[in-house]
Design an enzyme around this catalytic site. Structure first.
Site, PDB file in Angstrom:
ATOM      1  N   THR A 245       0.810  -1.222   0.000  1.00 14.39           N
ATOM      2  CA  THR A 245       0.000   0.000   0.000  1.00 14.39           C
ATOM      3  C   THR A 245       0.840   1.267   0.000  1.00 14.39           C
ATOM      4  O   THR A 245       0.475   2.266  -0.640  1.00 14.39           O
ATOM      5  CB  THR A 245      -0.920  -0.004   1.246  1.00 14.39           C
ATOM      6  OG1 THR A 245      -1.774  -1.145   1.181  1.00 14.39           O
ATOM      7  CG2 THR A 245      -1.771   1.245   1.308  1.00 14.39           C
TER       8      THR A 245
ATOM      9  N   SER B  62       1.701  -8.240  -0.600  1.00 17.35           N
ATOM     10  CA  SER B  62       2.364  -9.078   0.406  1.00 17.35           C
ATOM     11  C   SER B  62       1.692 -10.432   0.569  1.00 17.35           C
ATOM     12  O   SER B  62       2.312 -11.378   1.057  1.00 17.35           O
ATOM     13  CB  SER B  62       2.447  -8.355   1.750  1.00 17.35           C
ATOM     14  OG  SER B  62       1.193  -8.279   2.384  1.00 17.35           O
TER      15      SER B  62
ATOM     16  N   THR C 280       1.687  -4.902   4.526  1.00 19.31           N
ATOM     17  CA  THR C 280       1.608  -5.203   5.952  1.00 19.31           C
ATOM     18  C   THR C 280       1.157  -6.625   6.262  1.00 19.31           C
ATOM     19  O   THR C 280       1.507  -7.174   7.311  1.00 19.31           O
ATOM     20  CB  THR C 280       0.647  -4.233   6.660  1.00 19.31           C
ATOM     21  OG1 THR C 280      -0.663  -4.342   6.067  1.00 19.31           O
ATOM     22  CG2 THR C 280       1.136  -2.794   6.546  1.00 19.31           C
ATOM     23  N   ASP C 281       0.388  -7.246   5.370  1.00 21.68           N
ATOM     24  CA  ASP C 281      -0.251  -8.519   5.718  1.00 21.68           C
ATOM     25  C   ASP C 281       0.746  -9.613   6.090  1.00 21.68           C
ATOM     26  O   ASP C 281       0.490 -10.406   7.001  1.00 21.68           O
ATOM     27  CB  ASP C 281      -1.143  -9.007   4.576  1.00 21.68           C
ATOM     28  CG  ASP C 281      -2.438  -8.225   4.474  1.00 21.68           C
ATOM     29  OD1 ASP C 281      -2.744  -7.458   5.411  1.00 21.68           O
ATOM     30  OD2 ASP C 281      -3.154  -8.378   3.467  1.00 21.68           O
TER      31      ASP C 281
ATOM     32  N   THR D 275       1.663 -21.347  20.963  1.00 28.55           N
ATOM     33  CA  THR D 275       0.395 -20.936  21.536  1.00 28.55           C
ATOM     34  C   THR D 275      -0.404 -20.082  20.554  1.00 28.55           C
ATOM     35  O   THR D 275       0.166 -19.305  19.789  1.00 28.55           O
ATOM     36  CB  THR D 275       0.579 -20.148  22.845  1.00 28.55           C
ATOM     37  OG1 THR D 275      -0.718 -19.710  23.313  1.00 28.55           O
ATOM     38  CG2 THR D 275       1.484 -18.935  22.674  1.00 28.55           C
TER      39      THR D 275
ATOM     40  N   CYS E 143      -2.310 -17.794  21.610  1.00 25.28           N
ATOM     41  CA  CYS E 143      -2.404 -16.480  22.250  1.00 25.28           C
ATOM     42  C   CYS E 143      -1.347 -15.528  21.684  1.00 25.28           C
ATOM     43  O   CYS E 143      -0.251 -15.954  21.328  1.00 25.28           O
ATOM     44  CB  CYS E 143      -2.206 -16.606  23.755  1.00 25.28           C
ATOM     45  SG  CYS E 143      -3.362 -17.731  24.559  1.00 25.28           S
TER      46      CYS E 143
END
Length: 347
Positions: A19, A64, A95-96, A282, A284
């Site tokens: 972008t 990306s 960014t992805d 994980t 998380c």
């Protein structure tokens, strides 16, 4: 005699796509790619640095989402070819998958003593409210920063929204906010405000300066397998029996837990006996895997699953691909997975 003029700092900007590299056409308002050889006209603030700034643009530029090990290798080899000619490098990237690419690059560059700073933007650099200009300007400044002739941040990093993070500790956390990235398990290396404040104690410095090694071998016969309630036995078995599979990043609950279903544990055991490396990460964003803390992870530990500790999924999958690419035996790979190669894991 007059003192010899100091050599100007030189920075290479590599635009891979994303972008940040878009501006609005003056005639119809449509977005079109920036001509990066004219980047100092689009971002005239760069001229005030009095640096030598050169650019390389990938052709074609890559969204990306289309990045892969071949793309990572292209970026690494581009930097390697120009390594001795520049003081620092800024890689503009979508960014992805930026966290995946930054993680991969960190493993490829051993004894890195110059900054490789990834950045991008949520809005194109050519629109009024863009975050791209600040991200680019500060990334260039960080890439050029030296103390007593030595680069201040000789790491592969991600700079975004006033924060500099170690690349292999970073994940994309938001698709809309300017603060798109986060490093939960490791502190920011710098914070940009009126001044850029560096946390020197958290920056990694090479043990063998001047002995750069670039290893671009990857093996992509890996899979990320996310555990979820109600995961289907046939689907799970089918993934683990994929022809040619060599490594599995198992995304587990909490501190590394999985259902205690006998079929699931047995499937993992069979995979490990076939030489497949299974790495426990994980789901998380923060915290770490501690296998054996609960009964639901004891079986994994006994089966030979490797703990990723506090690695991100992005750092884990790229590290596994990198280690598999070195032609190591499974036991050797397990040993290196438990060691910090580039600060991606807390030991």
């Amino acid at each position: 005699m007059t003192a010899r003029a100091a050599k100007k700092t030189s920075i290479l900007i590599i635009y891979t796509g994303g972008t940040i590299g878009m501006v609005q056409d003056a005639k119809n308002g449509a977005l079109k790619p920036v001509k990066f050889d004219k980047i100092q006209e689009v971002v005239p603030e760069l001229k005030k640095f009095d640096f030598i700034i050169k650019t390389i643009t990938f052709n074609p530029a890559l969204d990306s989402s289309n990045m892969n090990p071949i793309s990572w290798i292209k970026i690494a080899k581009t930097i390697e070819r120009h390594y001795n000619a520049y003081d620092g490098f800024v890689v503009l990237h979508g960014t992805d998958t930026m966290a995946y690419t930054a993680s991969a690059l960190s493993y490829m560059f051993e004894n890195l003593d110059k900054p490789i700073i990834f950045t991008g933007s949520q809005l194109p650099i050519g629109v009024i409210r863009t975050d791209g200009k600040e991200n680019l300007i500060t990334a260039v400044e960080i890439a050029a920063e030296k103390v007593q002739g030595e680069c201040l941040v000789p790491e592969v990093c991600i700079y975004f929204d006033f924060k500099l993070y170690r690349g292999n500790r970073t994940l994309k956390r938001d698709a809309e906010l300017f603060s798109a990235f986060r490093s939960v398990n490791y502190p920011a290396l710098a914070v940009a405000g009126i001044d850029i404040k560096y946390s020197i104690e958290f920056i990694h410095y090479p043990e063998n300066k001047g002995i750069l090694k670039v290893n671009t071998d990857f093996d992509d016969n890996v899979v990320i397998l996310k555990i979820f309630p109600g995961i289907n036995q046939n689907v799970f078995n089918s993934v683990l029996n994929t022809p040619g599979l060599k490594g599995v990043v198992l995304e587990t609950f909490g501190s590394g837990n999985v259902p205690t279903s006998r079929w699931l544990i047995n499937a993992i055991k069979r995979a490990i006996k076939r030489g497949i490396v299974v790495l426990n990460v994980t789901q998380c964003q923060g915290g770490k895997v501690v296998m054996g803390q609960y009964q639901t992870s004891v079986e994994l530990l006994n089966a030979g699953v490797v703990s990723a500790k506090d690695m991100t999924t992005e750092a884990a999958v790229t590290k596994l691909m990198f280690l598999l690419g070195q032609g190591l035996k499974p036991e050797e790979i397990k040993m290196y997975l438990n060691k910090s190669l580039r600060g991606e894991i807390s030991e």
